[in-house]
Write a protein that holds these residues in place. Structure first.
Motif, PDB file in Angstrom:
ATOM      1  N   LYS A   1       0.900   9.822  -7.737  1.00  0.00           N
ATOM      2  CA  LYS A   1       1.352   8.568  -8.326  1.00  0.00           C
ATOM      3  C   LYS A   1       1.856   8.848  -9.745  1.00  0.00           C
TER       4      LYS A   1
ATOM      5  N   THR B   1       2.868   3.839  -9.497  1.00  0.00           N
ATOM      6  CA  THR B   1       1.422   4.088  -9.630  1.00  0.00           C
ATOM      7  C   THR B   1       0.591   3.007  -8.961  1.00  0.00           C
TER       8      THR B   1
ATOM      9  N   ASP C   1      -0.306   3.165  -2.626  1.00  0.00           N
ATOM     10  CA  ASP C   1      -0.945   4.366  -2.078  1.00  0.00           C
ATOM     11  C   ASP C   1      -0.011   5.166  -1.185  1.00  0.00           C
TER      12      ASP C   1
ATOM     13  N   LEU D   1       0.651   8.943  -1.335  1.00  0.00           N
ATOM     14  CA  LEU D   1       0.630   9.427  -2.708  1.00  0.00           C
ATOM     15  C   LEU D   1      -0.799   9.752  -3.122  1.00  0.00           C
TER      16      LEU D   1
END
Length: 256
Positions: free
Chosen positions: A42, A142, A145, A183
């Motif tokens: 992320k 960020t 997921d 991620l």
């Protein structure tokens, strides 16, 4: 003796063939997004490979489009050149600015990447061939997921297949799942979590290193297989010579 040698050689050839199939892997029948090496993080950068097989028996694939969700705010997406395919990266203005992990405010982001086959090029009809289309992208968001990339596959007979169905929480794969990449959580080791051009260079260097390691491994495996083949051949030749010598000796003693 010779029949036994041929039988062993046949077994060895079959073993090598099976090993080759296992090493190459079997291409999925779906359009998938793959990562080779460490999982992208992320807020970082990374390379993603879209693997596109061909499911039509009588038509080849001539175009692949991948949608990039605007909320991901990917300001940097680059494609790796593929002979016979023309790549295009489309950017669009975002409804509202998005601030990245590095504090940069993004007002335009990539929303689509497409590859179009030039005349004489296609992913051949049938299920035995596939093509991989690589992108290098970032900074990744960020707040998610996993990244989903709805894709569209166009065949030369005009058929269009959408790979855009999200995978439910239960994990049951839909009929036409959208390619996706998970991620990893951001870490402080600098792999995929850096910012700017240095991070992109680091990711590309890592991808190149991974490719080199894979090539070396395959080369080593080939040398081992070659050595095995030479060993079998040398052993067979030595045994044949011994058998011939023994037969000659026996004939000589019989003559006496």
């Amino acid at each position: 003796m010779s029949k036994h040698v041929f039988k062993r050689a046949g077994v060895l050839a079959a073993t090598v063939g099976i090993t080759g199939l296992l090493s190459a892997g079997i291409a999925s029948a779906h359009v998938t997004a793959n990562v080779y090496g460490p999982q992208p993080q992320k807020g970082g950068y990374g390379s993603i490979f879209f693997r596109v097989p061909n499911e039509e028996k009588d038509a080849g694939t001539i175009k692949v489009e991948v949608a990039v969700k605007p909320e991901y705010a990917l300001s940097s997406v680059r494609t790796k050149p593929i002979p016979g395919w023309k790549a295009e990266v489309v950017k669009s203005k975002l409804p509202a600015p998005v601030t990245t992990a590095s504090g940069t405010q993004i007002t335009e982001a990539v929303t689509k990447v497409s590859w179009t086959a030039e005349p004489g090029t296609k992913i051949a009809a049938g299920s035995t061939e596939f093509q991989e289309f690589q992108i290098s992208a970032g900074q990744f968001p960020t707040n998610v997921d996993a990244l989903e990339f709805p894709a569209t596959q166009t065949y030369e007979n005009g058929k269009v297949v959408d790979w855009n169905q999200p995978t439910p929480a239960s994990g049951e794969e839909p009929e036409h799942p959208a390619p996706s990449v998970k991620l990893a959580e951001k870490s402080g080791d600098g792999h995929g979590g850096g910012h700017g051009s240095d991070a992109k260079t680091s990711e590309e260097s890592h991808a190149s290193s991974s490719s080199d390691n894979t090539a070396r491994w395959l080369g080593g495996a080939g040398l081992v297989v070659g050595a095995l083949g030479l060993g079998v051949g040398a052993g067979a030749t030595l045994r044949a010579r011994r058998a011939t010598a023994a037969a000659a000796t026996k004939n000589t003693e019989g003559t006496r």
